[in-house]
Write an enzyme that holds these catalytic residues in place. Structure first.
Site, PDB file in Angstrom:
ATOM      1  N   GLU A  71       0.818  -1.217   0.000  1.00 25.81           N
ATOM      2  CA  GLU A  71       0.000   0.000   0.000  1.00 25.81           C
ATOM      3  C   GLU A  71       0.852   1.267   0.000  1.00 25.81           C
ATOM      4  O   GLU A  71       0.344   2.361  -0.267  1.00 25.81           O
ATOM      5  CB  GLU A  71      -0.937   0.006   1.209  1.00 25.81           C
ATOM      6  CG  GLU A  71      -0.271   0.134   2.571  1.00 25.81           C
ATOM      7  CD  GLU A  71       0.263  -1.177   3.113  1.00 25.81           C
ATOM      8  OE1 GLU A  71       0.649  -1.215   4.296  1.00 25.81           O
ATOM      9  OE2 GLU A  71       0.298  -2.170   2.357  1.00 25.81           O
ATOM     10  N   GLU A 127      17.161  -7.638  11.404  1.00 28.18           N
ATOM     11  CA  GLU A 127      17.211  -7.137  10.036  1.00 28.18           C
ATOM     12  C   GLU A 127      16.890  -5.644  10.075  1.00 28.18           C
ATOM     13  O   GLU A 127      15.754  -5.246  10.324  1.00 28.18           O
ATOM     14  CB  GLU A 127      16.213  -7.863   9.134  1.00 28.18           C
ATOM     15  CG  GLU A 127      16.291  -7.408   7.683  1.00 28.18           C
ATOM     16  CD  GLU A 127      15.255  -8.074   6.793  1.00 28.18           C
ATOM     17  OE1 GLU A 127      15.526  -8.215   5.584  1.00 28.18           O
ATOM     18  OE2 GLU A 127      14.174  -8.447   7.287  1.00 28.18           O
ATOM     19  N   CYS A 180      16.273  -7.201   0.549  1.00 27.70           N
ATOM     20  CA  CYS A 180      16.459  -8.428   1.316  1.00 27.70           C
ATOM     21  C   CYS A 180      17.772  -9.113   0.973  1.00 27.70           C
ATOM     22  O   CYS A 180      18.226 -10.001   1.689  1.00 27.70           O
ATOM     23  CB  CYS A 180      15.289  -9.383   1.106  1.00 27.70           C
ATOM     24  SG  CYS A 180      15.211 -10.115  -0.539  1.00 27.70           S
TER      25      CYS A 180
END
Length: 497
Positions: free
Chosen positions: A176, A382, A281
């Site tokens: 979104e 992360e 990633c």
């Protein structure tokens, strides 16, 4: 203010839920658009459109599918600059990086254009007297994809071109935060001749995600995102009887041995850690320096980092843009200050960075941390931002133990001139994608992308042969056409003879 709506049944469809989300320009911090959030009923409408389209698309010829895909490939290529501008406006990455994203997505469309080769079955004749066995693959039906903010065009193109080439129809739920690129991909697909309902887009938040995961008309779900959400997607989707591939997060290590070309390693560390502001990633977030490598390598990284040009993504001079949101910017900054409090050395602190004339943008400079240990939050989590940690070890064996102890296993790299060490590393390291003097080992389109451990939930990697297998299921057909002379009754168990 412009509203990004849904794409259902081959046309734009206004949202009716009454819920909208903001779409920001990360360089200015200003909201420039809003996106309609789908209700469960709107997701159902997209699934119904896809189901109706599947009745004809699922039985269409490979020639028809590939004709559409070849035309689609031409249109994406012709509009790559426009798509890249949409990405930059909503994600913030520099235009050259956005163009690279579109190019990597095009690879998968090109792979999908060759789907007749990928769907060739197998045939064994005369397995028994006048008996043949054929293995074929067939489409699943309606499938869905849920994609992340960091690659608004590439990751959707990792999914739906292969899915529809295999004869499925598709429901896409893009992030979104960055909805415009996916909408443009749908418009171009329609222009290429893709029948109405074969590709549908529903925008939204968790309501739309849960509606996809729970909808009985969806056979499979692909996902790329963080590990906690990937685990949720896999658990919820499989509990509802779906095939699921959920690619999660990462903490990618780059091992630098004493014999490495340190200039190459430093260049690679800069590119892999700070490209796209670290919002990948496959970003390298940890350099594991063996022996006396750390000091000279850190010096070279520091020199190069000082020359990086950070600014708006639509400025050709910019090499790194802002982060996606202010909240994410603040979270990334907290890891730098937290690392200092936990005992790391902050070689470069990018937390106070701003750009003149764009002071309200989501800016952060590059950060470099030294003497990071596995107990620190900057190592364990992360970060998904331009923060590079350096961990010092004495031996290769210590490095492998450190890297394999990570809960993630997405990508990794080794920098060395020693072929034997590189070969040993690629066999011993516990990660799905390995680079040898290559810092971001994202496979080309005809190989599959995916990690190990908490970086992947499910049995299939994405795109390549794994992608074809994920979007199809196998069937084995055993056939006998007896001669007129055959006959009689035999109640015994069938035997090969």
């Amino acid at each position: 203010m412009k509203t990004i709506n849904h794409w259902i049944g081959g046309k734009p469809v206004e949202g009716v839920s009454g819920n909208y989300g903001p779409v920001y320009n990360p360089a200015t911090g200003a909201q420039e658009k809003q996106v309609a959030f789908a209700s469960a009923d709107e997701v159902d409408a997209a699934v119904r459109a896809a189901r109706e389209a599947y009745l004809t698309w699922g039985t269409s010829s490979l020639a028809r599918r590939t004709a559409v895909l070849f035309k689609y490939r031409e249109l994406i290529d012709a509009h790559r600059d426009e798509i890249a501008r949409l990405i930059t406006a909503e994600h913030g990455k520099v235009h050259a990086d956005a163009l690279g994203e579109v190019a990597r997505g095009l690879e998968i469309i090109e792979l999908a254009c060759g789907i007749p080769e990928k769907l060739k079955g197998e045939l064994s004749t005369q397995v028994s007297t006048r008996v043949d066995v054929a293995a074929i693959r067939q489409s699943l039906g309606v499938v869905a994809g849920i994609t992340p903010f960091n690659f608004p065009a590439m990751v959707p193109m990792w999914m739906f071109p292969i899915a529809i080439a295999c004869g499925n129809t598709f429901v896409l739920k893009p992030s979104e935060k960055v909805p415009s690129a996916a909408f443009k991909l749908a418009e171009l697909a329609a222009e290429a001749g893709l029948p109405d309902g074969v590709l549908n887009i529903v925008n939204g938040d968790k309501v739309a995600v849960d509606a996809i995961l729970e909808h009985p008309g969806i056979a499979a779900v692909s996902f790329v995102g963080s590990t906690p959400i990937a685990r949720y997607i896999h658990t919820t989707g499989t509990a509802n009887g779906k095939r699921v591939q959920a690619l999660g997060g990462a903490k990618n290590h780059m091992l630098v041995l004493p014999d490495a070309d340190l200039d190459l390693a430093a260049d690679s560390a800069i590119n892999a850690a700070y490209g796209s502001a670290g919002e990948r990633c496959m970003a390298i977030s940890v350099v594991v320096a063996v022996g006396d490598t750390a000091d000279p390598l850190i010096g070279k990284i520091k020199e190069r980092a000082a020359e990086l040009r950070i600014g708006p993504g639509d400025d050709p001079a910019s090499e790194m843009g802002p982060l996606i949101t202010k909240a994410h910017r603040d979270k990334v900054a907290s890891y730098v200050t937290g690392a200092a409090a936990q005992g790391a050395d902050v070689v470069i602190d990018g937390t106070g960075y701003t750009v003149e004339g764009y002071e309200d943008g989501h800016w952060i400079g590059v950060s470099l941390l030294d003497n990071v240990t596995p107990e620190m939050d900057a190592y364990r989590d992360e970060i998904f931002g331009p923060v590079l940690s350096v961990v010092r070890v004495e031996t290769y064996e210590e490095a492998i133990e450190l890297m394999n102890s990570s809960p993630w296993g997405n990508g990794t790299a080794i920098f060395t001139r020693d072929g034997g060490a590189a070969r040993r590393f690629q066999l011993e390291v516990e990660a799905g994608m390995v680079g040898v003097n290559v810092p971001i080992p994202v496979p080309v389109g005809y190989h599959s992308f995916g990690g190990w451990k908490d970086s992947l939930f499910g049995d299939h990697h994405i795109y390549g042969n794994d992608g074809v297998h994920f979007y199809t299921r196998g069937k084995v057909v055993t056939t006998r056409w007896p001669d007129p002379s055959d006959g009689g009754i035999n109640l015994g168990f069938p035997r090969n003879h």
